[in-house]
Write an enzyme that holds these catalytic residues in place. Structure first.
Site, PDB file in Angstrom:
ATOM      1  N   ARG A 174      25.317  36.640  36.795  1.00 52.89           N
ATOM      2  CA  ARG A 174      24.624  36.432  35.580  1.00 52.89           C
ATOM      3  C   ARG A 174      23.813  35.057  35.766  1.00 52.89           C
ATOM      4  NH1 ARG A 174      24.918  40.574  37.246  1.00 52.89           N
ATOM      5  NH2 ARG A 174      25.211  42.542  36.135  1.00 52.89           N
ATOM      6  N   SER A 224      22.668  44.884  28.163  1.00 55.98           N
ATOM      7  CA  SER A 224      24.059  44.428  27.796  1.00 55.98           C
ATOM      8  C   SER A 224      24.213  43.217  27.170  1.00 55.98           C
ATOM      9  CB  SER A 224      24.808  44.415  29.246  1.00 55.98           C
ATOM     10  OG  SER A 224      24.885  45.704  29.839  1.00 55.98           O
ATOM     11  N   GLU A 294      25.217  37.714  26.947  1.00 58.11           N
ATOM     12  CA  GLU A 294      24.319  37.659  28.443  1.00 58.11           C
ATOM     13  C   GLU A 294      22.823  37.617  27.764  1.00 58.11           C
ATOM     14  OE1 GLU A 294      23.285  41.220  31.209  1.00 58.11           O
ATOM     15  OE2 GLU A 294      25.536  40.513  31.041  1.00 58.11           O
TER      16      GLU A 294
END
Length: 300
Positions: A174, A224, A294
């Site tokens: 990420r 998410s 995130e």
């Protein structure tokens, strides 16, 4: 704010709006107004918009589909440069696909299928744009952006257009070179393999149906909410902490997938942020695991 308008007009921009609620430009459907939203047409005007903001020291941010953003209830100062259909060209050359940063991952995957190219199947259901996917090294079901991107075209902080190789992009979980160096993604080249069109479609449909059955796609969210902590799954930790379905204001821990915080009922960004803090504290108190978000939280 008038000075922003004066500067944009001076530089030849006409396609922009004032005081646009960011809830209209993000998948979470949250966020107060941006002073200015600029809609550039093509790469040249996009770069001109960025360099204009830098020239006049105007705060700015570039967004695609806004699928990973949580914007303050007080909105954003300066200029939002929104990349939409005018910066979303997709071109196929043999087993390579070049896509501008405003193109949707879904559309890139569909184009790959049309040309019997395999490799994009796991990314098909990710609801973001190419630029956002490169920035976050977006992935799902064991596949990541880094697996198929061979090069990235970007604007650097000093105004140069540079093409970076896959290795130079420093992709990891990420994250990528984008945030490290403050790059603006202009486009990316995907190198794929020839495949069977019917099998590619079956795989894309399978991954989509899995996502549809397990994720709250019928409710506004930013995907998410938390990164996967080493050795754990965020959703399971949240569920095991007894937080499934927990509501705070208009925000809720999804009953379908605990890794998602959703905009259940006209939530505010404050609702979401406070619910995230409740989740983080509860999980840490129970399991000693720190959950890192995130999604990007930005704004005034």
């Amino acid at each position: 704010m008038n000075k922003y308008i004066d500067w944009l007009n001076k530089e030849g921009f006409r396609d922009f709006e004032q005081n646009i609620p960011m809830k209209e430009l993000t998948s979470f459907q949250l966020g107060g107004p941006a002073d200015i939203v600029l809609y550039p047409k093509g790469e040249e005007e996009t770069i001109h918009g960025i360099l204009t903001c830098r020239k006049y020291n105007i705060p700015y941010m570039v967004i695609g589909k806004g699928t990973n953003l949580l914007i303050s209830d007080r909105g954003l100062e300066g200029v939002v440069i929104a990349l939409r259909k005018d910066f979303s060209k997709i071109e196929v050359n043999g087993n390579e696909i070049y896509a501008q940063s405003g193109a949707l991952l879904k559309d890139v995957a569909e184009k790959a299928w049309e040309h019997s190219l395999t490799g994009m199947e796991t990314l098909h259901g990710i609801p973001g744009s190419v630029g956002g996917a490169i920035t976050m090294n977006a992935g799902a079901y064991g596949g990541e952006t880094k697996d198929v991107v061979s090069s990235v075209r970007a604007l650097t902080q000093d105004g140069k257009i540079v093409e970076y190789s896959n290795q130079e992009m420093a992709f990891r979980y990420r994250r990528s070179l984008v945030e490290d160096e403050g790059l603006i993604i202009l486009g990316a080249t995907y190198t794929l393999k020839s495949g069977n069109q019917e099998e590619i479609r079956e795989a894309m449909d399978d991954f989509w149906n899995r996502r549809l059955s397990k994720q709250p796609l019928d409710m506004p969210s930013a995907g998410s909410t938390f990164k996967r902590p080493t050795g754990y799954f965020a959703g399971k930790l949240i569920d095991d902490s007894g937080l499934r379905g927990l509501r705070h204001g208009g925000a809720q821990v999804s009953e379908k997938h605990c890794g998602f915080v959703v905009n259940r009922d006209s939530a505010t960004t404050k609702d979401v942020r406070e619910l995230i803090e409740i989740i983080q504290k509860t999980v840490y108190d129970k399991f000693g695991v720190s959950l890192e978000t995130e999604i990007k939280v930005i704004g005034r």
